[in-house]
Design a protein around this motif. Structure first.
Motif, short mmCIF file in Angstrom:
data_model
loop_
_atom_site.label_atom_id
_atom_site.label_comp_id
_atom_site.label_asym_id
_atom_site.label_seq_id
_atom_site.Cartn_x
_atom_site.Cartn_y
_atom_site.Cartn_z
N TYR A 176 0.84 -1.18 0.00
CA TYR A 176 0.00 0.00 0.00
C TYR A 176 0.88 1.25 0.00
CZ TYR A 176 -4.11 -2.80 1.06
OH TYR A 176 -5.13 -3.71 0.99
N GLN B 182 0.89 5.43 0.92
CA GLN B 182 0.18 6.45 1.67
C GLN B 182 0.95 7.76 1.61
OE1 GLN B 182 -0.10 6.02 5.97
NE2 GLN B 182 -2.11 7.01 6.00
N GLY C 36 -0.88 12.70 5.16
CA GLY C 36 -2.22 13.23 5.36
C GLY C 36 -3.30 12.49 4.60
N GLY C 37 -2.91 11.47 3.83
CA GLY C 37 -3.89 10.76 3.02
C GLY C 37 -4.19 9.37 3.55
N ALA C 38 -5.02 8.67 2.82
CA ALA C 38 -5.38 7.30 3.17
C ALA C 38 -4.49 6.32 2.42
CB ALA C 38 -6.86 7.04 2.83
N PRO C 39 -4.24 5.15 2.99
CA PRO C 39 -3.50 4.12 2.25
C PRO C 39 -4.28 3.70 1.01
CG PRO C 39 -3.61 3.59 4.60
CD PRO C 39 -4.56 4.72 4.37
N PHE D 54 -4.17 0.80 -2.28
CA PHE D 54 -3.66 -0.50 -2.67
C PHE D 54 -2.76 -0.37 -3.91
CE2 PHE D 54 -3.80 -5.05 -3.07
CZ PHE D 54 -3.86 -5.31 -4.43
N PHE E 246 3.64 0.50 2.74
CA PHE E 246 3.38 -0.52 3.76
C PHE E 246 3.23 -1.88 3.10
CE2 PHE E 246 2.52 2.15 7.43
CZ PHE E 246 2.18 3.36 6.86
#
Lengths: 111, 114
Positions: A35, A37, A40-43, A45, A87
């Protein structure tokens, strides 16, 4: 239990290639995901490997060796926008196939 | 297609107060998750659900409760907030199929407990 290890920080030059490694220990294993990221953002895919070998998606590739409990994410032709945290995550078979994440590798791309 | 929506996006609580974080997904996913993210700690699983009416503990469940009364919603509750619960909370959902582990994340809730 489960554990994942990946380097905390990596710095690479724009246009170059960088490899981010991940080793894992888990009781029961279905697959390894990656993932991205941004701060300040979302992970989001990137890729998933269930079988040994290399999966390629554009500039990004991901590799898995089940026998070594090891995988890596390969980023080619690095761009400044690739600066982010990456990640690895394992999907395990212990009862339910929940996803467990590593602590992340912060990639800094420099000019 | 909204994907995964978290409410609220920001919140400041006083120690001892309670609150509920709402997660809604419109992808008909079976699995839903709550993670917390702290600097240098990555994403740690708090609780998860493998279907409507089910919940299970993750790595760090203490101080939190969850409910999945409807398939599309997963609620995270803090009964008595503590400063140690200051974090960014992410909700995610996935199909749960073994062939596809892609998790879709909400934009996060930034919670500060003072």
């Amino acid at each position: 239990g489960q554990s994942l290890e990946q380097p905390s920080e990596v710095t690479a030059v724009e246009g170059a290639i960088v490899q981010i490694n991940c080793t894992y220990q888990t009781s029961g294993f279905y697959g390894l995901s990656w993932y991205q990221q941004h701060d300040g953002g979302a992970p989001t895919f990137l890729s998933y490997n269930a079988l040994d070998g290399l999966e390629e998606t554009g500039r990004f590739s991901s590799f898995l060796s089940r026998s070594d409990s090891y995988g890596y994410l390969l980023l080619q032709e690095l761009q400044m926008k690739d600066s982010a945290s990456y990640f690895c995550a394992v999907q395990n078979s212990g009862g339910y196939q929940k996803v467990t994440f590593g602590t992340g590798t912060k990639l800094q791309v420099i000019p | 297609n909204a994907g995964v929506t978290q409410t609220p996006k920001f919140r400041v609580l006083k120690t001892g107060q309670s609150m509920t974080l709402l997660c809604a997904q419109d992808m008909n996913h079976e699995y839903m998750y709550w993670y917390r993210q702290d600097p240098g700690m990555g994403l740690r699983l708090i609780h998860y659900s493998v279907g409507e009416g089910t919940t299970a503990k993750g790595e760090v469940p203490d101080g939190y409760n969850v409910s999945r009364l409807k398939k599309q919603n997963f609620l995270l509750g803090l009964e008595s907030a503590a400063p140690s619960q200051t974090s960014v909370y992410f909700c995610a959902s996935s199909t749960g199929r073994t062939q596809n582990t892609e998790a879709f994340f909400g934009q996060g809730t930034r919670l500060t407990v003072v």
